[in-house]
Write a protein that holds these residues in place. Structure first.
Motif, PDB file in Angstrom:
ATOM      1  N   ALA A  70      -4.236  -4.371  12.101  1.00  0.00           N
ATOM      2  CA  ALA A  70      -4.942  -3.714  10.995  1.00  0.00           C
ATOM      3  C   ALA A  70      -5.905  -2.652  11.516  1.00  0.00           C
ATOM      4  CB  ALA A  70      -5.690  -4.758  10.168  1.00  0.00           C
ATOM      5  N   SER A  71      -6.607  -2.934  12.601  1.00  0.00           N
ATOM      6  CA  SER A  71      -7.522  -1.939  13.164  1.00  0.00           C
ATOM      7  C   SER A  71      -6.757  -0.776  13.779  1.00  0.00           C
ATOM      8  CB  SER A  71      -8.443  -2.583  14.210  1.00  0.00           C
ATOM      9  OG  SER A  71      -7.728  -2.954  15.372  1.00  0.00           O
ATOM     10  N   ALA A  72      -5.548  -1.021  14.243  1.00  0.00           N
ATOM     11  CA  ALA A  72      -4.714   0.064  14.775  1.00  0.00           C
ATOM     12  C   ALA A  72      -4.392   1.068  13.676  1.00  0.00           C
ATOM     13  CB  ALA A  72      -3.434  -0.497  15.378  1.00  0.00           C
ATOM     14  N   ARG A  73      -4.128   0.582  12.481  1.00  0.00           N
ATOM     15  CA  ARG A  73      -3.851   1.483  11.355  1.00  0.00           C
ATOM     16  C   ARG A  73      -5.077   2.344  11.054  1.00  0.00           C
ATOM     17  NH1 ARG A  73      -3.291  -0.168   4.974  1.00  0.00           N
ATOM     18  NH2 ARG A  73      -2.854   1.931   4.197  1.00  0.00           N
ATOM     19  N   TYR A  74      -6.248   1.745  11.119  1.00  0.00           N
ATOM     20  CA  TYR A  74      -7.480   2.471  10.804  1.00  0.00           C
ATOM     21  C   TYR A  74      -7.839   3.490  11.879  1.00  0.00           C
ATOM     22  CZ  TYR A  74     -12.509   3.302  10.678  1.00  0.00           C
ATOM     23  OH  TYR A  74     -13.740   3.901  10.703  1.00  0.00           O
ATOM     24  N   PHE A  75      -7.652   3.119  13.140  1.00  0.00           N
ATOM     25  CA  PHE A  75      -8.224   3.882  14.241  1.00  0.00           C
ATOM     26  C   PHE A  75      -7.249   4.791  14.961  1.00  0.00           C
ATOM     27  CE2 PHE A  75      -9.726   3.614  18.847  1.00  0.00           C
ATOM     28  CZ  PHE A  75     -10.672   4.618  18.704  1.00  0.00           C
ATOM     29  N   ALA A  76      -5.974   4.395  15.038  1.00  0.00           N
ATOM     30  CA  ALA A  76      -5.023   5.085  15.924  1.00  0.00           C
ATOM     31  C   ALA A  76      -4.129   6.059  15.169  1.00  0.00           C
ATOM     32  CB  ALA A  76      -4.166   4.064  16.669  1.00  0.00           C
ATOM     33  N   ASP A  77      -3.711   7.107  15.876  1.00  0.00           N
ATOM     34  CA  ASP A  77      -2.739   8.057  15.335  1.00  0.00           C
ATOM     35  C   ASP A  77      -1.316   7.517  15.491  1.00  0.00           C
ATOM     36  OD1 ASP A  77      -4.637  10.450  14.895  1.00  0.00           O
ATOM     37  OD2 ASP A  77      -4.991   9.921  16.992  1.00  0.00           O
ATOM     38  N   THR A  78      -1.063   6.909  16.657  1.00  0.00           N
ATOM     39  CA  THR A  78       0.252   6.357  16.974  1.00  0.00           C
ATOM     40  C   THR A  78       0.096   4.895  17.354  1.00  0.00           C
ATOM     41  OG1 THR A  78       0.999   8.504  17.807  1.00  0.00           O
ATOM     42  CG2 THR A  78       2.268   6.575  18.493  1.00  0.00           C
ATOM     43  N   THR A  79       1.050   4.068  16.956  1.00  0.00           N
ATOM     44  CA  THR A  79       1.013   2.649  17.305  1.00  0.00           C
ATOM     45  C   THR A  79       2.296   2.246  18.015  1.00  0.00           C
ATOM     46  OG1 THR A  79      -0.478   2.004  15.499  1.00  0.00           O
ATOM     47  CG2 THR A  79       0.949   0.293  16.378  1.00  0.00           C
ATOM     48  N   ASP A 106       4.216   6.672  14.024  1.00  0.00           N
ATOM     49  CA  ASP A 106       2.962   6.951  13.350  1.00  0.00           C
ATOM     50  C   ASP A 106       2.343   5.640  12.858  1.00  0.00           C
ATOM     51  OD1 ASP A 106       1.865   7.441  10.293  1.00  0.00           O
ATOM     52  OD2 ASP A 106       1.152   8.934  11.731  1.00  0.00           O
ATOM     53  N   SER A 107       1.025   5.482  13.035  1.00  0.00           N
ATOM     54  CA  SER A 107       0.371   4.206  12.717  1.00  0.00           C
ATOM     55  C   SER A 107       0.561   3.797  11.268  1.00  0.00           C
ATOM     56  CB  SER A 107      -1.120   4.284  13.042  1.00  0.00           C
ATOM     57  OG  SER A 107      -1.338   4.383  14.428  1.00  0.00           O
ATOM     58  N   GLU A 108       0.444   4.754  10.352  1.00  0.00           N
ATOM     59  CA  GLU A 108       0.618   4.442   8.930  1.00  0.00           C
ATOM     60  C   GLU A 108       2.024   3.925   8.660  1.00  0.00           C
ATOM     61  OE1 GLU A 108      -0.781   4.192   4.948  1.00  0.00           O
ATOM     62  OE2 GLU A 108      -1.845   4.557   6.835  1.00  0.00           O
ATOM     63  N   THR A 109       3.011   4.557   9.276  1.00  0.00           N
ATOM     64  CA  THR A 109       4.396   4.147   9.058  1.00  0.00           C
ATOM     65  C   THR A 109       4.674   2.777   9.657  1.00  0.00           C
ATOM     66  OG1 THR A 109       5.103   6.472   9.123  1.00  0.00           O
ATOM     67  CG2 THR A 109       6.804   4.806   9.434  1.00  0.00           C
ATOM     68  N   VAL A 110       4.236   2.559  10.889  1.00  0.00           N
ATOM     69  CA  VAL A 110       4.510   1.292  11.567  1.00  0.00           C
ATOM     70  C   VAL A 110       3.848   0.127  10.839  1.00  0.00           C
ATOM     71  CG1 VAL A 110       4.081  -0.029  13.681  1.00  0.00           C
ATOM     72  CG2 VAL A 110       4.911   2.319  13.830  1.00  0.00           C
ATOM     73  N   THR A 111       2.630   0.331  10.360  1.00  0.00           N
ATOM     74  CA  THR A 111       1.912  -0.778   9.716  1.00  0.00           C
ATOM     75  C   THR A 111       2.321  -1.003   8.265  1.00  0.00           C
ATOM     76  OG1 THR A 111       0.068   0.721   9.210  1.00  0.00           O
ATOM     77  CG2 THR A 111      -0.101  -0.594  11.216  1.00  0.00           C
ATOM     78  N   GLN A 112       2.767   0.063   7.590  1.00  0.00           N
ATOM     79  CA  GLN A 112       3.158  -0.081   6.186  1.00  0.00           C
ATOM     80  C   GLN A 112       4.649  -0.333   6.011  1.00  0.00           C
ATOM     81  OE1 GLN A 112       0.676  -0.166   3.647  1.00  0.00           O
ATOM     82  NE2 GLN A 112      -0.313  -0.413   5.657  1.00  0.00           N
ATOM     83  N   ARG A 113       5.471   0.157   6.949  1.00  0.00           N
ATOM     84  CA  ARG A 113       6.916  -0.071   6.877  1.00  0.00           C
ATOM     85  C   ARG A 113       7.420  -0.553   8.241  1.00  0.00           C
ATOM     86  NH1 ARG A 113       6.836   5.105   4.732  1.00  0.00           N
ATOM     87  NH2 ARG A 113       8.180   5.903   6.394  1.00  0.00           N
ATOM     88  N   PRO A 114       6.983  -1.712   8.692  1.00  0.00           N
ATOM     89  CA  PRO A 114       7.399  -2.201  10.011  1.00  0.00           C
ATOM     90  C   PRO A 114       8.902  -2.415  10.060  1.00  0.00           C
ATOM     91  CG  PRO A 114       6.372  -3.964   8.740  1.00  0.00           C
ATOM     92  CD  PRO A 114       6.152  -2.691   7.961  1.00  0.00           C
ATOM     93  N   ALA A 115       9.506  -1.985  11.162  1.00  0.00           N
ATOM     94  CA  ALA A 115      10.962  -2.083  11.296  1.00  0.00           C
ATOM     95  C   ALA A 115      11.394  -3.307  12.093  1.00  0.00           C
ATOM     96  CB  ALA A 115      11.500  -0.807  11.951  1.00  0.00           C
ATOM     97  N   HIS A 116      10.699  -3.579  13.199  1.00  0.00           N
ATOM     98  CA  HIS A 116      11.102  -4.694  14.063  1.00  0.00           C
ATOM     99  C   HIS A 116      10.630  -6.017  13.461  1.00  0.00           C
ATOM    100  CE1 HIS A 116      11.606  -7.161  17.668  1.00  0.00           C
ATOM    101  NE2 HIS A 116      12.351  -6.180  18.159  1.00  0.00           N
TER     102      HIS A 116
END
Length: 348
Positions: free
Chosen positions: A226-235, A248-258
């Motif tokens: 959750a903090s990665a979404r707030y703070f990071a550009d890429t995750t 992109d952090s927003e994409t990875v945290t909101q639409r996780p693929a793995h």
């Protein structure tokens, strides 16, 4: 619009196929067998840190995140792979070459109390940092470092010992000490995990401000997606020594693929989320695998609710998805393009 060339020029620190295996310490029993056993802490990790951006490396404890930070800071020698600084392969070693490297790449440790010498004052820590890296340790310079980390007035802090500071203040002093080298890269190894929840956001905001003011490249290591979404550009998401998803952090945290990323997000506390019993059974279970004898194929398959037979025998490559997202998972074999990290870099 930013061109590919400009993006390449922005890369400050890069890891290519970085691998680290630790030999298991021998005991009196079965010396020969134990001598051959190794811990596969990090396997084939590739990442890029760019100027003025934050890259988050997320995963549970024991996934190899801190080992990656120590490899990038050249505290551990590589087993395989390559580290490149400003486009040039580097192997710092010790002595003058190591000092030249850490002048540009600084590591911020998780525990601010353990990383500061308890018998020395803030003035000593900052003065030593400036002098080691060939800078003048004047009162003005010391005050400027403390001002950068929002510890003012400087006179209130310079002659204090670490035990006289709060956890947040100690971590700010540790950040100021790192800035004494005037680095290009900060490797922040869980910099807020040992701080009170109420002051974590302030330290993350400080790092964000430093990133923007000095165009720092920051690697943010955390188990809190959750903090990665707030703070990071890429995750980037790491599991059992391998990176399994990125984007992109927003994409990875909101639409996780793995499936592992989906499990991480599902395990984050959310008082508004009500999970049905049958849905809980779909989140997977069990413990992370032994890194002395990691499973064949995808390392997540023993815990994965979506595992197929192929997952048990074949290591999945990186599959490129939409919006720059990618996942190393066989679920996407039919609707995405497999790309080897090294081939992709060569094509740039």
């Amino acid at each position: 619009m930013t061109t590919t060339t400009d993006q390449t020029d922005d890369i400050v620190l890069e890891a290519r196929g970085v691998t680290k295996h630790f030999p298991v310490r021998r005991t009196g029993r079965d010396l020969v067998a134990r001598h051959r056993r190794t811990v596969h802490a990090v396997d084939d990790v590739s990442l890029q840190l760019r100027r003025g951006t934050v890259t988050a490396l997320v995963g549970e404890s024991g996934s190899g995140k801190s080992t990656v930070a120590r490899l990038l800071s050249q505290l551990y020698p590589l087993t395989e792979g390559e580290i490149r600084l400003d486009g040039k392969a580097v192997k710092a070693g010790r002595g003058r070459s190591f000092r030249s490297y850490v002048r540009q790449v600084q590591l911020i440790f998780q525990d601010p109390f353990a990383s500061l010498n308890p018998v020395h004052t803030v003035r000593y820590h900052l003065t030593r940092s400036l002098k080691i890296h060939g800078r003048e340790a004047t009162g003005t310079e010391l005050a400027a470092l403390l001002e950068r980390v929002q510890l003012t007035p400087a006179a209130q802090y310079l002659d204090k010992f670490p035990h006289e500071l709060s956890g947040g203040q100690r971590q700010r002093v540790a950040i100021a000490r790192a800035l004494g080298a005037d680095p290009k890269v900060l490797l922040a190894d869980e910099p807020v995990s040992m701080l009170d929840v109420s002051i974590r956001l302030g330290v993350l905001n400080l790092l964000r401000d430093l990133k923007e003011r000095f165009r720092l490249a920051i690697l943010y290591i955390t188990h809190d997606i959750a903090s990665a979404r707030y703070f990071a550009d890429t995750t980037l998401v790491m599991y059992a020594g391998r990176i399994v998803e990125g984007g992109d952090s927003e994409t990875v945290t909101q639409r996780p693929a793995h499936p592992y990323t989906q499990l991480l997000i599902a395990s984050a506390p959310d008082p508004d989320r009500v999970v049905a019993e049958e849905e809980q059974e779909e989140t997977g279970s069990g413990e992370p695998p032994s890194l002395i004898a990691p499973p064949a194929g995808c390392r997540f398959h023993p815990r994965c609710p979506k595992a197929m037979e192929r997952c048990r025998t074949e290591l999945p490559p990186r599959f490129d998805l939409a919006d720059g997202q990618w996942a190393a998972c066989w679920l996407y074999a039919d609707d995405a393009t497999a790309t080897d990290d090294h081939e992709k870099e060569a094509a740039k």
